[in-house]
Design an enzyme around this catalytic site. Structure first.
Site: not given
Ligand SMILES: CSC[C@H]1O[C@H](OP(=O)(O)O)[C@H](O)[C@@H]1O
Length: 314
Positions: A45-47, A210, A220-221, A75
């Site tokens: 996960r994470g962009a 993201d 973002n989250k 996603r």
């Molecule tokens: C370094 S970007 C990480 C970004 O992604 C996360 O979302 P997720 O855990 O759903 O993939 C979150 O928005 C973070 O800031």
């Protein structure tokens, strides 16, 4: 700490983040189904990290572009995923291009850390949400890259991490990786962040991203927008950190960003209780550019007016 995502030569190797912090289990993704599943259940996960996984996932498609599309669509919000898949598909050498995307992300994280350390020289008490660290990238992170750069330089730094309901990326992942690095971290309920800002206990807010629209609006989250409002109200600088691969010139404003809606079960499952009710569970929100002090990118710190600043680095 091992990287969140890597290539073995025939499989994608990831830490299954759904098991952290209880267990650090490394798994290998060998098929397109493995990749789609890992992205959708946030095992990776994470962009930037899902962008790298998407790029490497193309190597598992056997040239089947429909299979590559399944990966790109796994996603919708993080621009990096589709951007990386399409960049590899358009290249002459898929393996070389996918590995280049991975290497570029490692370097981008380092550069973000350096630019952020210079920008936030006086800040030692950092508030963040979700996880934008090593676990969200192929390198040292984005928001947390600034923290790691400060720590590596011997500067005092501590992080206040919003737990980040419902999947607790802050409490589970940010706390875990910062503790592993020996960096002081305090977890707080998401709803406590404004009170912490009101106490004057935070020098800066740094979050990941993201997708950044052409005008500087940031997806973002979920919970990021609330942090931005509270930071603005209390006069605390609010920074977004991310690589240029997360800047999306093709999306004019935040209004056009598709926000992933996730299963209500993620919210209902509270401490093992199955709360039977309707749930609204957007994975992300949009923070208007007007609430952002600066965009810390691998190309430097971008400031308002963000439209020209973003165009200037793309
Ligand atoms: C370094 S970007 C990480 C970004 O992604 C996360 O979302 P997720 O855990 O759903 O993939 C979150 O928005 C973070 O800031």
């Amino acid at each position: 700490m091992r990287p969140a995502v890597a290539w073995t030569g025939e499989a994608i190797e990831i830490i299954d983040q759904t098991l952290l912090p209880t267990e650090e289990r490394v798994i290998r993704l060998r098929t397109v189904d493995d990749v789609v599943d890992a992205i959708q259940r946030l095992a990776v996960r994470g962009a930037p990290a899902i962008g790298v996984a998407g790029a490497l996932g193309v190597l598992l498609t056997g040239g089947d572009r429909a299979a590559a599309e399944r990966i790109a669509a796994a996603r919708p919000t993080a621009v990096n995923l589709r951007w990386a898949v399409e960049r590899v598909l358009a290249s002459e050498d898929w393996t070389a291009e996918a590995l280049a995307i991975l290497a570029e992300d490692v370097e981008a994280c380092r550069a973000i850390g350096a630019h952020g350390r210079a920008e936030l020289a006086g800040a030692s008490r950092i508030l963040t949400v979700c996880n934008a660290g090593r676990l969200a990238t192929a390198g040292i992170g984005t928001a947390l890259a600034v923290v790691y750069a400060k720590a590596e330089a011997g500067e005092r730094v501590e992080v206040f991490a919003c737990e980040t309901r419902p999947l607790l990326q802050g409490a589970r992942l940010t706390a875990w990786e910062l503790a592993d690095a020996g960096i002081p971290v305090t977890v707080l309920p998401d709803g406590a962040a404004p009170a912490l800002l009101a106490r004057g206990a935070i020098d800066a807010v740094i979050v990941g991203c993201d997708r950044v629209a052409a005008n500087g609006d940031v997806a973002n989250k979920i919970g990021t927008y609330a942090l931005a409002i509270a930071a603005h109200h209390h006069g605390v600088p609010f920074y977004v950190a991310g690589p240029r691969s997360t800047l999306d010139a093709a999306t004019p404003t935040g209004a056009e960003i598709e926000i992933e809606q996730r299963d209500g079960g993620e919210v209902r499952a509270i401490a093992g209780l199955d709360v039977t009710t309707a749930v609204w569970n957007p994975a992300f929100d949009v923070t208007p550019a007007a609430l952002i002090t600066g965009l810390i990118t691998d190309a430097g710190v971008l400031r308002a007016p963000f439209g020209p600043a973003i165009a200037g680095v793309l």
